[in-house]
Design a protein around this motif. Structure first.
Motif, PDB file in Angstrom:
ATOM      1  N   GLN A 225       0.861  -1.177   0.000  1.00  0.00           N
ATOM      2  CA  GLN A 225       0.000   0.000   0.000  1.00  0.00           C
ATOM      3  C   GLN A 225       0.903   1.234   0.000  1.00  0.00           C
ATOM      4  O   GLN A 225       2.034   1.185   0.498  1.00  0.00           O
ATOM      5  N   LEU A 226       0.408   2.340  -0.565  1.00  0.00           N
ATOM      6  CA  LEU A 226       1.241   3.531  -0.700  1.00  0.00           C
ATOM      7  C   LEU A 226       0.541   4.775  -0.183  1.00  0.00           C
ATOM      8  O   LEU A 226      -0.692   4.852  -0.182  1.00  0.00           O
ATOM      9  N   ASP A 227       1.358   5.740   0.219  1.00  0.00           N
ATOM     10  CA  ASP A 227       0.906   7.099   0.495  1.00  0.00           C
ATOM     11  C   ASP A 227       1.653   8.045  -0.432  1.00  0.00           C
ATOM     12  O   ASP A 227       2.838   7.834  -0.741  1.00  0.00           O
ATOM     13  N   PHE A 228       0.957   9.096  -0.854  1.00  0.00           N
ATOM     14  CA  PHE A 228       1.593  10.211  -1.553  1.00  0.00           C
ATOM     15  C   PHE A 228       1.541  11.390  -0.596  1.00  0.00           C
ATOM     16  O   PHE A 228       0.482  11.695  -0.027  1.00  0.00           O
ATOM     17  N   GLY A 229       2.693  12.044  -0.390  1.00  0.00           N
ATOM     18  CA  GLY A 229       2.684  13.135   0.566  1.00  0.00           C
ATOM     19  C   GLY A 229       3.927  13.996   0.498  1.00  0.00           C
ATOM     20  O   GLY A 229       4.731  13.906  -0.431  1.00  0.00           O
ATOM     21  N   THR A 230       4.082  14.828   1.504  1.00  0.00           N
ATOM     22  CA  THR A 230       5.212  15.744   1.600  1.00  0.00           C
ATOM     23  C   THR A 230       5.823  15.624   2.996  1.00  0.00           C
ATOM     24  O   THR A 230       5.452  14.725   3.762  1.00  0.00           O
ATOM     25  N   LEU A 231       6.742  16.526   3.341  1.00  0.00           N
ATOM     26  CA  LEU A 231       7.403  16.502   4.639  1.00  0.00           C
ATOM     27  C   LEU A 231       7.091  17.767   5.426  1.00  0.00           C
ATOM     28  O   LEU A 231       6.953  18.855   4.854  1.00  0.00           O
ATOM     29  N   THR A 232       6.974  17.629   6.734  1.00  0.00           N
ATOM     30  CA  THR A 232       6.809  18.792   7.599  1.00  0.00           C
ATOM     31  C   THR A 232       8.175  19.467   7.790  1.00  0.00           C
ATOM     32  O   THR A 232       9.214  18.953   7.347  1.00  0.00           O
ATOM     33  N   TRP A 233       8.174  20.588   8.483  1.00  0.00           N
ATOM     34  CA  TRP A 233       9.426  21.339   8.661  1.00  0.00           C
ATOM     35  C   TRP A 233      10.458  20.548   9.465  1.00  0.00           C
ATOM     36  O   TRP A 233      11.666  20.761   9.329  1.00  0.00           O
ATOM     37  N   ASN A 234       9.989  19.590  10.292  1.00  0.00           N
ATOM     38  CA  ASN A 234      10.931  18.785  11.079  1.00  0.00           C
ATOM     39  C   ASN A 234      11.198  17.411  10.466  1.00  0.00           C
ATOM     40  O   ASN A 234      11.739  16.523  11.120  1.00  0.00           O
ATOM     41  N   GLY A 235      10.790  17.231   9.182  1.00  0.00           N
ATOM     42  CA  GLY A 235      11.143  16.015   8.455  1.00  0.00           C
ATOM     43  C   GLY A 235      10.178  14.858   8.595  1.00  0.00           C
ATOM     44  O   GLY A 235      10.463  13.753   8.107  1.00  0.00           O
ATOM     45  N   ARG A 236       9.034  15.068   9.219  1.00  0.00           N
ATOM     46  CA  ARG A 236       8.057  13.986   9.340  1.00  0.00           C
ATOM     47  C   ARG A 236       7.198  13.916   8.077  1.00  0.00           C
ATOM     48  O   ARG A 236       6.866  14.941   7.471  1.00  0.00           O
ATOM     49  N   PHE A 237       6.831  12.683   7.715  1.00  0.00           N
ATOM     50  CA  PHE A 237       6.034  12.497   6.506  1.00  0.00           C
ATOM     51  C   PHE A 237       4.596  12.924   6.754  1.00  0.00           C
ATOM     52  O   PHE A 237       3.997  12.582   7.775  1.00  0.00           O
ATOM     53  N   PHE A 238       4.048  13.664   5.790  1.00  0.00           N
ATOM     54  CA  PHE A 238       2.676  14.165   5.868  1.00  0.00           C
ATOM     55  C   PHE A 238       1.901  13.595   4.681  1.00  0.00           C
ATOM     56  O   PHE A 238       2.134  13.974   3.533  1.00  0.00           O
ATOM     57  N   ALA A 239       1.004  12.635   4.941  1.00  0.00           N
ATOM     58  CA  ALA A 239       0.275  11.953   3.863  1.00  0.00           C
ATOM     59  C   ALA A 239      -0.829  12.840   3.289  1.00  0.00           C
ATOM     60  O   ALA A 239      -1.587  13.468   4.040  1.00  0.00           O
ATOM     61  N   ILE A 240      -0.907  12.853   1.969  1.00  0.00           N
ATOM     62  CA  ILE A 240      -1.955  13.589   1.264  1.00  0.00           C
ATOM     63  C   ILE A 240      -2.968  12.635   0.645  1.00  0.00           C
ATOM     64  O   ILE A 240      -4.175  12.891   0.653  1.00  0.00           O
ATOM     65  N   LEU A 241      -2.485  11.501   0.124  1.00  0.00           N
ATOM     66  CA  LEU A 241      -3.340  10.497  -0.501  1.00  0.00           C
ATOM     67  C   LEU A 241      -2.898   9.110  -0.035  1.00  0.00           C
ATOM     68  O   LEU A 241      -1.711   8.894   0.235  1.00  0.00           O
ATOM     69  N   ARG A 242      -3.837   8.178   0.018  1.00  0.00           N
ATOM     70  CA  ARG A 242      -3.515   6.778   0.311  1.00  0.00           C
ATOM     71  C   ARG A 242      -4.107   5.892  -0.770  1.00  0.00           C
ATOM     72  O   ARG A 242      -5.237   6.106  -1.226  1.00  0.00           O
ATOM     73  N   SER A 243      -3.355   4.894  -1.167  1.00  0.00           N
ATOM     74  CA  SER A 243      -3.761   4.026  -2.274  1.00  0.00           C
ATOM     75  C   SER A 243      -4.558   2.827  -1.800  1.00  0.00           C
ATOM     76  O   SER A 243      -4.717   2.583  -0.600  1.00  0.00           O
ATOM     77  N   ASN A 244      -5.009   2.069  -2.756  1.00  0.00           N
ATOM     78  CA  ASN A 244      -5.569   0.740  -2.522  1.00  0.00           C
ATOM     79  C   ASN A 244      -4.439  -0.223  -2.154  1.00  0.00           C
ATOM     80  O   ASN A 244      -3.255   0.091  -2.320  1.00  0.00           O
ATOM     81  N   ILE A 245      -4.803  -1.399  -1.654  1.00  0.00           N
ATOM     82  CA  ILE A 245      -3.822  -2.464  -1.411  1.00  0.00           C
ATOM     83  C   ILE A 245      -3.698  -3.297  -2.677  1.00  0.00           C
ATOM     84  O   ILE A 245      -4.700  -3.680  -3.281  1.00  0.00           O
ATOM     85  N   VAL A 246      -2.463  -3.557  -3.085  1.00  0.00           N
ATOM     86  CA  VAL A 246      -2.224  -4.344  -4.291  1.00  0.00           C
ATOM     87  C   VAL A 246      -1.290  -5.490  -3.940  1.00  0.00           C
ATOM     88  O   VAL A 246      -0.396  -5.342  -3.103  1.00  0.00           O
ATOM     89  N   GLU A 247      -1.513  -6.644  -4.558  1.00  0.00           N
ATOM     90  CA  GLU A 247      -0.727  -7.837  -4.259  1.00  0.00           C
ATOM     91  C   GLU A 247       0.072  -8.261  -5.476  1.00  0.00           C
ATOM     92  O   GLU A 247      -0.475  -8.401  -6.575  1.00  0.00           O
ATOM     93  N   THR A 248       1.376  -8.460  -5.289  1.00  0.00           N
ATOM     94  CA  THR A 248       2.212  -8.947  -6.382  1.00  0.00           C
ATOM     95  C   THR A 248       2.082 -10.473  -6.466  1.00  0.00           C
ATOM     96  O   THR A 248       2.043 -11.148  -5.437  1.00  0.00           O
TER      97      THR A 248
END
Length: 209
Positions: free
Chosen positions: A125-148
């Protein structure tokens, strides 16, 4: 006398009718755009399995959410750093922070990405996001679960003996070369005789054990 219409006049009439029909059916040119760029103005992150070791991901962020994110970080959207964060969620109940993670930087104008060198037969599963000023990940979008899928086991390929034309000839009396039908039937009967002997020997070997 029949009035003849010039080529330019006919083209204008056809164009006018096409525009009228387009308006009548709410024609949307973007639906027939064959380029990759999309203007759906929605929020979504979609993951697709490409093969056992790679994924294809694409995303859309609405103008409203872009505006909110820019206002929150006091920065222009194109100036923010963006990342795809990949989680291996195999056999766990994912809560956003309890899975092995890989972070990949993406360009602000990108809207799709390939992820390679993954493990087969795993759930991601994936998140698309950016970083806060102190380097923490900030999620904007979350994907579906995919299986290889698992890797194919080439050693388990079935053993195949090709004799379709000969068997067809024996059953129907027909072949692409009728004068060879008798030879084909004899060849098949010889093969089946050998197979029968091998089967009997196999059974006797098992009984002897």
């Amino acid at each position: 006398m029949e009035k003849r219409t010039s080529g330019s006049t006919l083209c204008k009439e056809l164009e006018t009718k096409r525009e009228e029909d387009s308006g009548r059916h709410d024609y949307n040119p973007s639906l027939f755009d064959q380029s990759w760029k999309r203007t759906w103005n929605v929020n979504r992150l979609t993951a697709l399995c490409r093969d056992p070791t790679s994924l294809f991901v694409y995303w859309d962020v609405s103008d409203q959410r872009k505006s909110l994110i820019s206002e929150h970080f006091q920065s222009d959207w194109a100036s923010l750093p963006f990342y795809l964060q990949l989680y291996d969620v195999t056999d766990i109940e994912f809560n956003g922070c309890n899975a092995p993670t890989v972070r990949v930087g993406v360009h602000p104008s990108a809207d799709n990405w390939y992820l390679h060198h993954l493990q087969p037969n795993r759930r991601y599963q994936l998140d698309f996001g950016t970083l806060t000023w102190n380097g923490r990940f900030f999620a904007i979008l979350r994907s579906n679960i995919v299986e290889t899928p698992p890797l194919a086991n080439r050693s388990a390929a079935p053993y195949i003996r090709f004799a379709p034309l000969a068997r067809f000839a024996r059953l129907t009396g027909q072949t692409e070369q009728p004068w060879k039908a008798k030879e084909a039937v004899e060849a098949v009967e010889a093969v089946e005789a050998v197979e029968a002997v091998e089967a009997v020997e196999a059974v006797e070997a098992v009984e002897a054990v």
